[in-house]
Motif scaffolding. Sequence first.
Motif, short mmCIF file in Angstrom:
data_model
loop_
_atom_site.label_atom_id
_atom_site.label_comp_id
_atom_site.label_asym_id
_atom_site.label_seq_id
_atom_site.Cartn_x
_atom_site.Cartn_y
_atom_site.Cartn_z
N MET A 247 1.90 -2.68 -8.12
CA MET A 247 1.81 -1.68 -7.07
C MET A 247 0.77 -2.11 -6.07
O MET A 247 -0.16 -2.84 -6.38
CB MET A 247 1.49 -0.31 -7.65
N SER A 248 0.92 -1.68 -4.83
CA SER A 248 0.03 -2.12 -3.76
C SER A 248 -0.70 -0.93 -3.17
O SER A 248 -0.11 0.13 -2.95
CB SER A 248 0.85 -2.81 -2.66
N PHE A 249 -2.00 -1.10 -2.94
CA PHE A 249 -2.82 -0.04 -2.36
C PHE A 249 -3.62 -0.62 -1.22
O PHE A 249 -4.11 -1.75 -1.29
CB PHE A 249 -3.78 0.55 -3.40
N GLN A 250 -3.80 0.14 -0.16
CA GLN A 250 -4.69 -0.23 0.92
C GLN A 250 -5.93 0.63 0.82
O GLN A 250 -5.84 1.85 0.66
CB GLN A 250 -4.01 0.01 2.27
N ILE B 253 -11.03 13.80 -1.35
CA ILE B 253 -10.72 13.10 -2.59
C ILE B 253 -9.31 12.50 -2.48
O ILE B 253 -8.35 13.21 -2.18
CB ILE B 253 -10.79 14.06 -3.80
N LYS B 254 -9.23 11.21 -2.71
CA LYS B 254 -7.93 10.52 -2.71
C LYS B 254 -7.47 10.31 -4.15
O LYS B 254 -8.27 9.98 -5.02
CB LYS B 254 -8.04 9.17 -2.01
N ILE B 255 -6.20 10.50 -4.38
CA ILE B 255 -5.60 10.31 -5.70
C ILE B 255 -4.82 9.00 -5.71
O ILE B 255 -3.99 8.75 -4.83
CB ILE B 255 -4.67 11.47 -6.06
N HIS B 256 -5.08 8.17 -6.71
CA HIS B 256 -4.32 6.94 -6.93
C HIS B 256 -3.67 7.06 -8.32
O HIS B 256 -4.37 7.00 -9.34
CB HIS B 256 -5.22 5.72 -6.88
N LYS B 257 -2.35 7.24 -8.35
CA LYS B 257 -1.65 7.32 -9.63
C LYS B 257 -1.35 5.92 -10.12
O LYS B 257 -0.76 5.11 -9.41
CB LYS B 257 -0.37 8.15 -9.47
N LEU B 258 -1.73 5.63 -11.34
CA LEU B 258 -1.55 4.30 -11.91
C LEU B 258 -0.34 4.29 -12.84
O LEU B 258 0.79 4.35 -12.37
CB LEU B 258 -2.83 3.86 -12.63
N ARG B 259 -0.54 4.28 -14.14
CA ARG B 259 0.59 4.30 -15.07
C ARG B 259 0.19 5.01 -16.35
O ARG B 259 -0.99 5.12 -16.67
CB ARG B 259 1.10 2.89 -15.35
N ARG B 260 1.21 5.51 -17.06
CA ARG B 260 1.01 6.22 -18.33
C ARG B 260 -0.03 7.34 -18.20
O ARG B 260 -0.96 7.46 -18.98
CB ARG B 260 0.62 5.25 -19.45
N VAL C 271 -7.66 -3.16 -13.21
CA VAL C 271 -9.11 -3.07 -13.38
C VAL C 271 -9.64 -2.02 -12.41
O VAL C 271 -9.38 -2.09 -11.21
CB VAL C 271 -9.78 -4.42 -13.12
N ILE C 272 -10.37 -1.04 -12.95
CA ILE C 272 -10.97 0.00 -12.13
C ILE C 272 -12.45 -0.30 -11.97
O ILE C 272 -13.21 -0.27 -12.94
CB ILE C 272 -10.80 1.40 -12.76
N PRO C 273 -12.91 -0.59 -10.75
CA PRO C 273 -14.34 -0.82 -10.53
C PRO C 273 -15.07 0.49 -10.33
O PRO C 273 -14.45 1.54 -10.08
CB PRO C 273 -14.34 -1.64 -9.23
N PRO D 43 -10.37 1.13 -5.60
CA PRO D 43 -10.35 1.54 -7.01
C PRO D 43 -9.26 0.89 -7.86
O PRO D 43 -9.24 1.10 -9.07
CB PRO D 43 -10.15 3.05 -6.93
N VAL D 44 -8.37 0.14 -7.25
CA VAL D 44 -7.30 -0.52 -8.01
C VAL D 44 -7.45 -2.02 -7.84
O VAL D 44 -7.14 -2.58 -6.79
CB VAL D 44 -5.90 -0.05 -7.55
#
Length: 321
Positions: A1-4, A54-61, A249-251, A256-257
């Motif tokens: 997945m790609s995030f800016q 607050i920004k939400i980034h949905k990852l997986r599971r 990897v979450i820093p 954050p992605v």
Amino acid sequence: MSFQYQPTLSRRGFCICCAAAVAAGGQWLSPSQAYAEARNIVDLIRDDAAKASIKIHKLRRDVSILEGSGGNIAVLTGADGKVFVDAGITATRPRILEAANSLSAAPIKHLINTHWHFDHADGNEWLHGAGAVITAHENTYKHLMAAQRVEDWDFNFPPSPPAAIPTELFTTEKTLALNNSTLKLKYYGPAHTDGDISVSFAEADILHVADTYWNGFYPFIDYSTGGSIGGMIKATEANLAAVSDATIVIPGHGNPVSNKSELSAYRDMLVAIRDNVARLKQQGRSLEETVAARPTAAFDAKWGQFVITPAIFTHLVYQGV
């Protein structure tokens, strides 16, 4: 997945870890000089947090990231209730709740602190009040229990209120089984502080490495509570050994992605600058002379464009070599 990624906090209020000092004109300013030019950094950060989105980034599971309240917060949802990794800054509470409730209606049941710093643990009290049991390394407990002075911030933190103190402690490793997920908590040894831990979401192949990794920025290192440049490098090597090319990897700060490739570039930067500064110090160069020699120059365009400036980072590395 790609995030800016675009930073959501101002340069002034990015996080408590950025309070080390202010660099002006390429010169290092002492804490007293820095604070003569600005009011208390904690108040500035709280002011920014009160307005931060607050920004939400949905990852997986069922793992997501909430970005914008100090450090990057991971949230795992499921039938066992929400699990937070880090608590952010209290002033963002209404927007944290709004974002978390958009992920799941389940109550908040667990909070894991990756370390004691304000931008990661300030929300402990309200999250505990909402129902969270707080888990942390024993050194994080130690720092939250007592008054703490961070010399590079010229700031004294009072003891945390009783409701903000972790009650589930561990020394080296701990495993939690929650929401059909295995969470593996692992102590690094002294790194960013002396209480840093990673949190692995095993089935999702996601690793939260907190402030051992600042994605795209020079990191702050808290020597007052056990951190060191050598410890940061050792922690980053451990992180690289724990991930694959597929791992998210979450820093602690920055985009954050992230991934293994970006983490490897961060490691290479830390090692090169550590070696450059150590060489200059061994030659007898003073801090001011070392800063003037620009030992970070090859990396500044990528890593030195935010709050921890090249001069500040050189100062931090110089302390530890």
